[in-house]
Scaffold this motif. Structure first.
Motif, PDB file in Angstrom:
ATOM      1  N   GLU A  34       0.835  -1.212   0.000  1.00 60.10           N
ATOM      2  CA  GLU A  34       0.000   0.000   0.000  1.00 60.10           C
ATOM      3  C   GLU A  34       0.867   1.258   0.000  1.00 60.10           C
ATOM      4  OE1 GLU A  34      -2.655  -0.282   3.342  1.00 60.10           O
ATOM      5  OE2 GLU A  34      -3.524  -2.159   2.607  1.00 60.10           O
ATOM      6  N   GLU A  35       1.959   1.223   0.746  1.00 59.96           N
ATOM      7  CA  GLU A  35       2.849   2.387   0.807  1.00 59.96           C
ATOM      8  C   GLU A  35       3.465   2.671  -0.565  1.00 59.96           C
ATOM      9  OE1 GLU A  35       3.951   1.766   5.534  1.00 59.96           O
ATOM     10  OE2 GLU A  35       5.400   1.146   3.999  1.00 59.96           O
ATOM     11  N   TRP A  36       3.840   1.618  -1.298  1.00 63.98           N
ATOM     12  CA  TRP A  36       4.391   1.839  -2.636  1.00 63.98           C
ATOM     13  C   TRP A  36       3.308   2.326  -3.582  1.00 63.98           C
ATOM     14  CZ3 TRP A  36       9.035   3.012  -3.540  1.00 63.98           C
ATOM     15  CH2 TRP A  36      10.073   2.511  -2.751  1.00 63.98           C
ATOM     16  N   GLY A  37       2.066   1.960  -3.305  1.00 68.66           N
ATOM     17  CA  GLY A  37       0.959   2.477  -4.107  1.00 68.66           C
ATOM     18  C   GLY A  37       0.855   3.985  -4.003  1.00 68.66           C
ATOM     19  N   LYS A  38       1.143   4.540  -2.826  1.00 72.88           N
ATOM     20  CA  LYS A  38       1.105   5.997  -2.637  1.00 72.88           C
ATOM     21  C   LYS A  38       2.197   6.680  -3.466  1.00 72.88           C
ATOM     22  CE  LYS A  38      -0.861   5.537   1.954  1.00 72.88           C
ATOM     23  NZ  LYS A  38      -0.614   5.588   3.392  1.00 72.88           N
ATOM     24  N   VAL A  39       3.366   6.058  -3.531  1.00 71.04           N
ATOM     25  CA  VAL A  39       4.452   6.606  -4.354  1.00 71.04           C
ATOM     26  C   VAL A  39       4.025   6.572  -5.823  1.00 71.04           C
ATOM     27  CG1 VAL A  39       6.848   6.290  -5.106  1.00 71.04           C
ATOM     28  CG2 VAL A  39       6.251   5.956  -2.697  1.00 71.04           C
ATOM     29  N   THR A  40       3.412   5.482  -6.227  1.00 69.44           N
ATOM     30  CA  THR A  40       2.933   5.354  -7.612  1.00 69.44           C
ATOM     31  C   THR A  40       1.899   6.428  -7.934  1.00 69.44           C
ATOM     32  OG1 THR A  40       3.351   2.972  -7.567  1.00 69.44           O
ATOM     33  CG2 THR A  40       1.832   3.769  -9.260  1.00 69.44           C
ATOM     34  N   ASP A  41       1.034   6.725  -6.977  1.00 75.30           N
ATOM     35  CA  ASP A  41       0.029   7.781  -7.187  1.00 75.30           C
ATOM     36  C   ASP A  41       0.690   9.123  -7.478  1.00 75.30           C
ATOM     37  OD1 ASP A  41      -1.941   5.896  -6.714  1.00 75.30           O
ATOM     38  OD2 ASP A  41      -2.347   6.571  -4.654  1.00 75.30           O
ATOM     39  N   VAL A  42       1.759   9.448  -6.755  1.00 74.23           N
ATOM     40  CA  VAL A  42       2.462  10.717  -6.975  1.00 74.23           C
ATOM     41  C   VAL A  42       3.142  10.712  -8.349  1.00 74.23           C
ATOM     42  CG1 VAL A  42       4.311  12.239  -6.139  1.00 74.23           C
ATOM     43  CG2 VAL A  42       2.762  11.144  -4.509  1.00 74.23           C
ATOM     44  N   ILE A  43       3.687   9.580  -8.737  1.00 71.66           N
ATOM     45  CA  ILE A  43       4.322   9.484 -10.062  1.00 71.66           C
ATOM     46  C   ILE A  43       3.276   9.682 -11.159  1.00 71.66           C
ATOM     47  CG2 ILE A  43       5.496   7.910 -11.674  1.00 71.66           C
ATOM     48  CD1 ILE A  43       6.921   6.726  -9.140  1.00 71.66           C
ATOM     49  N   GLU A  44       2.106   9.083 -10.999  1.00 74.52           N
ATOM     50  CA  GLU A  44       1.034   9.255 -11.984  1.00 74.52           C
ATOM     51  C   GLU A  44       0.579  10.713 -12.051  1.00 74.52           C
ATOM     52  OE1 GLU A  44      -1.982   6.382 -10.962  1.00 74.52           O
ATOM     53  OE2 GLU A  44      -0.715   4.704 -11.580  1.00 74.52           O
ATOM     54  N   ALA A  45       0.523  11.379 -10.897  1.00 76.06           N
ATOM     55  CA  ALA A  45       0.157  12.801 -10.881  1.00 76.06           C
ATOM     56  C   ALA A  45       1.209  13.630 -11.607  1.00 76.06           C
ATOM     57  CB  ALA A  45      -0.008  13.281  -9.438  1.00 76.06           C
ATOM     58  N   THR A  46       2.469  13.211 -11.481  1.00 77.10           N
ATOM     59  CA  THR A  46       3.555  13.896 -12.187  1.00 77.10           C
ATOM     60  C   THR A  46       3.361  13.771 -13.696  1.00 77.10           C
ATOM     61  OG1 THR A  46       5.076  13.388 -10.374  1.00 77.10           O
ATOM     62  CG2 THR A  46       6.069  14.021 -12.474  1.00 77.10           C
ATOM     63  N   VAL A  47       3.060  12.574 -14.154  1.00 77.49           N
ATOM     64  CA  VAL A  47       2.849  12.332 -15.589  1.00 77.49           C
ATOM     65  C   VAL A  47       1.672  13.170 -16.094  1.00 77.49           C
ATOM     66  CG1 VAL A  47       2.189  10.587 -17.302  1.00 77.49           C
ATOM     67  CG2 VAL A  47       3.896  10.044 -15.552  1.00 77.49           C
ATOM     68  N   GLN A  48       0.603  13.216 -15.320  1.00 76.65           N
ATOM     69  CA  GLN A  48      -0.565  14.014 -15.720  1.00 76.65           C
ATOM     70  C   GLN A  48      -0.204  15.495 -15.810  1.00 76.65           C
ATOM     71  OE1 GLN A  48      -3.596  13.016 -12.860  1.00 76.65           O
ATOM     72  NE2 GLN A  48      -3.938  10.968 -13.728  1.00 76.65           N
ATOM     73  N   SER A  49       0.598  15.983 -14.878  1.00 74.08           N
ATOM     74  CA  SER A  49       1.028  17.389 -14.917  1.00 74.08           C
ATOM     75  C   SER A  49       1.871  17.666 -16.152  1.00 74.08           C
ATOM     76  CB  SER A  49       1.816  17.746 -13.666  1.00 74.08           C
ATOM     77  OG  SER A  49       0.999  17.692 -12.535  1.00 74.08           O
ATOM     78  N   LEU A  50       2.734  16.709 -16.499  1.00 76.25           N
ATOM     79  CA  LEU A  50       3.560  16.876 -17.701  1.00 76.25           C
ATOM     80  C   LEU A  50       2.697  16.884 -18.954  1.00 76.25           C
ATOM     81  CD1 LEU A  50       6.618  14.606 -16.816  1.00 76.25           C
ATOM     82  CD2 LEU A  50       6.627  17.105 -17.090  1.00 76.25           C
ATOM     83  N   GLU A  51       1.690  16.026 -18.988  1.00 72.88           N
ATOM     84  CA  GLU A  51       0.792  15.980 -20.148  1.00 72.88           C
ATOM     85  C   GLU A  51       0.026  17.296 -20.306  1.00 72.88           C
ATOM     86  OE1 GLU A  51      -1.524  12.470 -19.336  1.00 72.88           O
ATOM     87  OE2 GLU A  51      -0.008  11.142 -20.180  1.00 72.88           O
ATOM     88  N   LYS A  52      -0.241  17.979 -19.194  1.00 64.75           N
ATOM     89  CA  LYS A  52      -0.950  19.267 -19.213  1.00 64.75           C
ATOM     90  C   LYS A  52       0.015  20.439 -19.406  1.00 64.75           C
ATOM     91  CE  LYS A  52      -4.591  17.706 -16.094  1.00 64.75           C
ATOM     92  NZ  LYS A  52      -5.174  17.892 -14.748  1.00 64.75           N
ATOM     93  N   LYS A  53       1.288  20.106 -19.582  1.00 67.80           N
ATOM     94  CA  LYS A  53       2.343  21.117 -19.756  1.00 67.80           C
ATOM     95  C   LYS A  53       2.499  22.006 -18.518  1.00 67.80           C
ATOM     96  CE  LYS A  53       2.776  20.108 -24.188  1.00 67.80           C
ATOM     97  NZ  LYS A  53       3.534  18.970 -24.518  1.00 67.80           N
ATOM     98  N   ASP A  54       2.173  21.440 -17.354  1.00 67.52           N
ATOM     99  CA  ASP A  54       2.323  22.172 -16.085  1.00 67.52           C
ATOM    100  C   ASP A  54       3.665  21.749 -15.473  1.00 67.52           C
ATOM    101  OD1 ASP A  54       2.133  23.425 -13.650  1.00 67.52           O
ATOM    102  OD2 ASP A  54       0.234  22.479 -13.068  1.00 67.52           O
ATOM    103  N   ASN A  55       4.732  22.295 -16.007  1.00 65.19           N
ATOM    104  CA  ASN A  55       6.081  21.869 -15.622  1.00 65.19           C
ATOM    105  C   ASN A  55       6.421  22.215 -14.172  1.00 65.19           C
ATOM    106  OD1 ASN A  55       6.449  20.836 -18.143  1.00 65.19           O
ATOM    107  ND2 ASN A  55       7.569  22.604 -18.932  1.00 65.19           N
ATOM    108  N   ARG A  56       5.908  23.314 -13.675  1.00 66.00           N
ATOM    109  CA  ARG A  56       6.192  23.723 -12.299  1.00 66.00           C
ATOM    110  C   ARG A  56       5.627  22.688 -11.319  1.00 66.00           C
ATOM    111  NH1 ARG A  56       5.422  29.709 -10.358  1.00 66.00           N
ATOM    112  NH2 ARG A  56       7.422  29.800 -11.377  1.00 66.00           N
ATOM    113  N   THR A  57       4.384  22.287 -11.517  1.00 70.24           N
ATOM    114  CA  THR A  57       3.767  21.274 -10.645  1.00 70.24           C
ATOM    115  C   THR A  57       4.482  19.934 -10.804  1.00 70.24           C
ATOM    116  OG1 THR A  57       1.623  22.372 -10.795  1.00 70.24           O
ATOM    117  CG2 THR A  57       1.615  20.080 -10.071  1.00 70.24           C
TER     118      THR A  57
END
Length: 173
Positions: free
Chosen positions: A95-118
């Motif tokens: 479950e703890e590694w799942g939380k890390v994965t969630d943050v990585i997925e949020a990073t990818v979504q931010s990159l797809e939206k061109k939100d480089n700062r986030t």
């Protein structure tokens, strides 16, 4: 010759692993030394020459709350309870590694939206979380005995009987 109880066999084992001789134990418990030797070989008893292995085995039994008992149901319950405790640790780790994965997925979504700062902040957060999770879980896995590491050099020093016992999951003394 007397028929020995489980408690007497435990006493004999403890004395043997502390260095007592088979003949001494045979006289004390009114049993043949061959009977003691046979049981010692079958259960891989130590002979007092390496007390560290004996200590490790006893500590593992105490930590797991498993006592030698004549009641197999009680022993099975204790083994099952310890397996449940260790399984809970492993499940929590997942479950703890799942939380890390969630943050990585949020990073990818931010990159797809061109939100480089986030994305930049999330990448740093994911890295920090992953490192902290790794350190914490490595310590817990050691404390819970979940990762047993065997030094290959120590395998070369083992007898065939010890290697067989290791392969079958028995404690090696």
């Amino acid at each position: 010759m007397a028929k020995l109880t489980l408690e007497q066999w435990q006493e004999i084992r403890a004395k043997r692993e502390a260095g007592a001789k088979f003949q001494e134990l045979a006289r004390e418990y009114n049993v043949t030394h061959q009977a003691i030797q046979k049981r010692a070989k079958a259960e891989n008893w130590g002979d007092g020459s390496d007390v560290e292995d004996v200590i490790r085995r006893k500590v593992a039994e105490k930590v797991a709350r498993i006592r030698r008992t004549e009641n197999p149901e009680k022993k099975a319950e204790a083994i099952d309870a310890e397996a449940e405790r260790k399984a809970a640790v492993i499940s929590r780790h997942r479950e703890e590694w799942g939380k890390v994965t969630d943050v990585i997925e949020a990073t990818v979504q931010s990159l797809e939206k061109k939100d480089n700062r986030t994305a930049s902040g999330l990448v740093k957060l994911a890295k920090t979380m992953a490192e902290a999770t790794k350190i914490q879980q490595e310590g817990e896995r050691k404390a819970w005995g979940l990762d047993i590491v065997i030094d290959p050099a120590s395998l070369r020093k083992m007898t065939d009987a010890q290697l067989e016992a290791l392969a079958s999951g028995k404690t090696i003394l």
